[in-house]
Scaffold this motif. Structure first.
Motif, PDB file in Angstrom:
ATOM      1  N   PRO A   1       0.818  -1.233   0.000  1.00  0.00           N
ATOM      2  CA  PRO A   1       0.000   0.000   0.000  1.00  0.00           C
ATOM      3  C   PRO A   1       0.841   1.268   0.000  1.00  0.00           C
ATOM      4  N   ALA A   2       1.958   1.249   0.737  1.00  0.00           N
ATOM      5  CA  ALA A   2       2.828   2.425   0.752  1.00  0.00           C
ATOM      6  C   ALA A   2       3.458   2.652  -0.614  1.00  0.00           C
ATOM      7  N   VAL A   3       3.791   1.559  -1.317  1.00  0.00           N
ATOM      8  CA  VAL A   3       4.368   1.681  -2.654  1.00  0.00           C
ATOM      9  C   VAL A   3       3.357   2.290  -3.614  1.00  0.00           C
ATOM     10  N   ARG A   4       2.116   1.828  -3.540  1.00  0.00           N
ATOM     11  CA  ARG A   4       1.081   2.390  -4.424  1.00  0.00           C
ATOM     12  C   ARG A   4       0.881   3.874  -4.138  1.00  0.00           C
ATOM     13  N   ALA A   5       0.844   4.226  -2.859  1.00  0.00           N
ATOM     14  CA  ALA A   5       0.690   5.640  -2.508  1.00  0.00           C
ATOM     15  C   ALA A   5       1.897   6.448  -2.975  1.00  0.00           C
ATOM     16  N   GLY A   6       3.102   5.869  -2.804  1.00  0.00           N
ATOM     17  CA  GLY A   6       4.303   6.569  -3.248  1.00  0.00           C
ATOM     18  C   GLY A   6       4.320   6.779  -4.744  1.00  0.00           C
ATOM     19  N   ALA A   7       3.835   5.781  -5.497  1.00  0.00           N
ATOM     20  CA  ALA A   7       3.774   5.918  -6.951  1.00  0.00           C
ATOM     21  C   ALA A   7       2.865   7.067  -7.356  1.00  0.00           C
ATOM     22  N   ALA A   8       1.709   7.155  -6.718  1.00  0.00           N
ATOM     23  CA  ALA A   8       0.776   8.233  -7.036  1.00  0.00           C
ATOM     24  C   ALA A   8       1.374   9.594  -6.683  1.00  0.00           C
ATOM     25  N   VAL A   9       2.007   9.673  -5.514  1.00  0.00           N
ATOM     26  CA  VAL A   9       2.610  10.933  -5.083  1.00  0.00           C
ATOM     27  C   VAL A   9       3.755  11.332  -6.016  1.00  0.00           C
ATOM     28  N   ALA A  10       4.578  10.345  -6.427  1.00  0.00           N
ATOM     29  CA  ALA A  10       5.691  10.630  -7.341  1.00  0.00           C
ATOM     30  C   ALA A  10       5.186  11.172  -8.669  1.00  0.00           C
ATOM     31  N   ALA A  11       4.146  10.551  -9.194  1.00  0.00           N
ATOM     32  CA  ALA A  11       3.587  11.007 -10.465  1.00  0.00           C
ATOM     33  C   ALA A  11       3.009  12.410 -10.335  1.00  0.00           C
ATOM     34  N   LEU A  12       2.401  12.697  -9.187  1.00  0.00           N
ATOM     35  CA  LEU A  12       1.886  14.046  -8.954  1.00  0.00           C
ATOM     36  C   LEU A  12       3.025  15.068  -8.931  1.00  0.00           C
ATOM     37  N   GLY A  13       4.143  14.691  -8.303  1.00  0.00           N
ATOM     38  CA  GLY A  13       5.290  15.594  -8.288  1.00  0.00           C
ATOM     39  C   GLY A  13       5.810  15.874  -9.675  1.00  0.00           C
ATOM     40  N   SER A  14       5.916  14.838 -10.497  1.00  0.00           N
ATOM     41  CA  SER A  14       6.360  15.023 -11.876  1.00  0.00           C
ATOM     42  C   SER A  14       5.394  15.911 -12.648  1.00  0.00           C
ATOM     43  N   LEU A  15       4.110  15.652 -12.476  1.00  0.00           N
ATOM     44  CA  LEU A  15       3.098  16.419 -13.195  1.00  0.00           C
ATOM     45  C   LEU A  15       3.148  17.894 -12.810  1.00  0.00           C
ATOM     46  N   LEU A  16       3.325  18.160 -11.516  1.00  0.00           N
ATOM     47  CA  LEU A  16       3.397  19.543 -11.043  1.00  0.00           C
ATOM     48  C   LEU A  16       4.556  20.292 -11.704  1.00  0.00           C
ATOM     49  N   ALA A  17       5.746  19.666 -11.712  1.00  0.00           N
ATOM     50  CA  ALA A  17       6.911  20.324 -12.295  1.00  0.00           C
ATOM     51  C   ALA A  17       6.819  20.402 -13.819  1.00  0.00           C
ATOM     52  N   LEU A  18       6.220  19.390 -14.453  1.00  0.00           N
ATOM     53  CA  LEU A  18       6.083  19.406 -15.903  1.00  0.00           C
ATOM     54  C   LEU A  18       5.185  20.545 -16.371  1.00  0.00           C
ATOM     55  N   ILE A  19       4.084  20.751 -15.680  1.00  0.00           N
ATOM     56  CA  ILE A  19       3.192  21.849 -16.056  1.00  0.00           C
ATOM     57  C   ILE A  19       3.924  23.186 -15.926  1.00  0.00           C
ATOM     58  N   LEU A  20       4.759  23.313 -14.894  1.00  0.00           N
ATOM     59  CA  LEU A  20       5.580  24.519 -14.744  1.00  0.00           C
ATOM     60  C   LEU A  20       6.457  24.736 -15.979  1.00  0.00           C
ATOM     61  N   GLY A  21       7.189  23.682 -16.385  1.00  0.00           N
ATOM     62  CA  GLY A  21       8.124  23.820 -17.496  1.00  0.00           C
ATOM     63  C   GLY A  21       7.454  24.097 -18.822  1.00  0.00           C
ATOM     64  N   VAL A  22       6.379  23.376 -19.128  1.00  0.00           N
ATOM     65  CA  VAL A  22       5.694  23.563 -20.415  1.00  0.00           C
ATOM     66  C   VAL A  22       5.096  24.958 -20.500  1.00  0.00           C
ATOM     67  N   SER A  23       4.526  25.435 -19.408  1.00  0.00           N
ATOM     68  CA  SER A  23       3.895  26.760 -19.438  1.00  0.00           C
ATOM     69  C   SER A  23       4.940  27.857 -19.625  1.00  0.00           C
ATOM     70  N   ARG A  24       6.169  27.668 -19.085  1.00  0.00           N
ATOM     71  CA  ARG A  24       7.210  28.690 -19.254  1.00  0.00           C
ATOM     72  C   ARG A  24       7.727  28.722 -20.687  1.00  0.00           C
ATOM     73  N   THR A  25       7.861  27.575 -21.322  1.00  0.00           N
ATOM     74  CA  THR A  25       8.265  27.576 -22.726  1.00  0.00           C
ATOM     75  C   THR A  25       7.155  28.167 -23.598  1.00  0.00           C
ATOM     76  N   THR A  26       5.906  27.869 -23.258  1.00  0.00           N
ATOM     77  CA  THR A  26       4.771  28.478 -23.964  1.00  0.00           C
ATOM     78  C   THR A  26       4.819  29.995 -23.837  1.00  0.00           C
ATOM     79  N   LEU A  27       5.131  30.483 -22.635  1.00  0.00           N
ATOM     80  CA  LEU A  27       5.267  31.918 -22.407  1.00  0.00           C
ATOM     81  C   LEU A  27       6.330  32.516 -23.326  1.00  0.00           C
TER      82      LEU A  27
END
Length: 453
Positions: free
Chosen positions: A276-302
């Motif tokens: 269960p901790a691994v599944r939760a960690g996977a979801a949290v890790a993907a959320l972290g990647s998604l958060l930073a990715l949206i930052l990067g794509v939006s800055r290049t779009t800018l």
């Protein structure tokens, strides 16, 4: 000042420099660790078999060259946009545009892949719905300001590293871990290893987020060259340890067919209580990647919107939060639509092609730096450029064809825009030079000729 600012209200044209070295490293880690461990290991094992670790090493070498080139360029051009800016300044407008286009389409696919990873681990029966909700929620976080995003990413990285450390220690110390599983078998092929390296490169590419935040870090000439290799080095250590642990427990064949490889590894090690901790960690890790990715794509779009390669309305910076809010909303909506429709593994291959094209331009741009501009040894951008091209065309054929088609479409759109702009400019100049065509003397023409006489 913005052209669209209401009367009496000052609206910033530039972003606020709020991030230090630690913040930049954390944003890079948040982009890389979630993608690599929880999304790319299984398809890479499917391609390379027991040669997975060789593919990881190749991806790391190419990533190091790219990171070094990007760090030197980011220190020289500390503004939002990353390789879009470097290619434009060093190679010409077209190459900068092509890099920016490749980054936006490739990383938009990465955003969708990370969102789907969240859905797959949290609620597999409704993975697409959860993915869309995650995209919308994290777009709102990014909208509130990059500093808040950095603090949230810091918490996410801490949780993920704790889970991965627990997995590695538990699996490596179990009776199920067998060193013999690491031996390279006869089924390994050069093409398979290169394809695995291309897929794993998808996981390493998060350091680009640091470069695209060049307008938001303090003292970028010092911060960016320090943050990029730190984030990459930490990520490589984590990847290597976890990949070895999973291979020793599952073997290449079981890893290749696993949908949740780390969960399968802890079960094989007799530690199902950790799942269960691994599944939760996977979801949290993907959320972290998604958060930073949206930052990067939006800055290049800018950056591209500022140069009118994308609609100029996306170049606005929020007067209170000092973020490119229209670019962030647009990116969030597009990613949400993709997350509702695309396939996870297909998104990884497509993303890898676009990002490898982006870094090929970065290495070519770094090659043109002079020694006075702190150019890296020429062998580094040389290996980086050759490696990017080699890994891009070693990817699955469907990913290569789709990626090449999208890049070609972007190039054609650029050329069409330039042709229309040039045609309009020439028409205006001809009309202005010729003046009236009915034989009349232009107003002031006679007096001008007399003064000249």
């Amino acid at each position: 000042m913005s052209d669209n600012a209401p009367a009496g209200l000052a609206v910033p044209d530039e972003l606020s420099r709020r991030l230090g070295v630690a913040d930049a490293v954390v944003i890079g880690l948040g982009s890389m660790i979630g993608a690599g461990i929880f999304a790319a290991l299984a398809p890479a094992a499917q391609a390379a078999g027991s040669g997975l670790l060789v593919g990881l090493a190749i991806a790391a070498v190419v990533a190091y060259c790219n990171a070094t080139s990007s760090a030197r360029l980011a220190a020289r051009y500390p503004t939002s946009g990353g390789t879009y800016v470097y290619g434009r300044e060093r190679l010409g407008d077209f190459w900068g545009y092509l890099a920016g286009w490749g980054f936006i389409v490739g990383k938009t696919a990465s955003c969708a892949a990370m969102a789907l990873t969240v859905g797959s681990y949290l609620w597999p029966a409704h993975a697409h719905a959860v993915a869309v909700a995650a995209v919308l929620a994290l777009t709102a976080v990014d909208y509130a300001g990059v500093r808040k995003s950095a603090w949230l990413t810091r918490a996410i990285v801490a949780v993920v590293l704790t889970v991965l450390a627990a997995v590695a220690v538990t699996v490596l110390t179990s009776d199920g871990a067998q060193v013999a599983q690491l031996r390279i078998g006869g089924e390994v092929t050069i093409s398979g290893v290169l394809q695995a390296a291309g897929l794993l490169f998808f996981a390493f590419a998060g350091y680009a987020r640091i470069a695209t935040l060049g307008e938001e870090v303090r003292d970028p000439a010092r911060t960016i060259p320090r943050a990029i290799p730190l984030a990459l080095g930490i990520t490589l250590v984590v990847y290597a340890v976890v990949a070895v642990a999973v291979l020793m427990t599952l073997g290449a064949a079981d890893l290749a067919s696993a949908t949740t490889p780390l969960t399968d590894a802890v079960h094989a090690a007799g530690a199902g209580w950790l799942a269960p901790a691994v599944r939760a960690g996977a979801a949290v890790a993907a959320l972290g990647s998604l958060l930073a990715l949206i930052l990067g794509v939006s800055r290049t779009t800018l950056a591209m919107a500022r140069d009118r390669h994308l609609p100029h309305v996306l170049a606005a910076v929020h007067p209170r939060f000092a973020v490119p809010h229209r670019a962030e909303i647009t990116v969030g909506v597009v990613v949400a639509l993709l997350a509702a429709t695309v396939d996870l593994r297909g998104a990884i291959g497509f993303s890898s092609f676009g990002v490898l094209a982006y870094y090929a331009v970065a290495n070519a741009a770094a090659w043109t730096l002079s020694p006075a501009e702190n150019r890296p040894p020429r062998v580094i951008p040389g290996i980086g450029l050759a490696g990017c091209l080699l890994l891009a065309f070693a990817l699955p054929l469907t990913s290569v064809l789709a990626g090449a088609a999208v890049l070609a479409a972007g190039a054609l759109a650029y050329l069409a825009r330039r042709t229309l702009t040039r045609g309009g400019r020439e028409s205006t100049e001809t009309t202005t030079t010729a003046g009236p065509t009915d034989g009349a003397t232009p107003i002031g023409g006679e007096n001008t000729q007399r003064r000249g006489a």
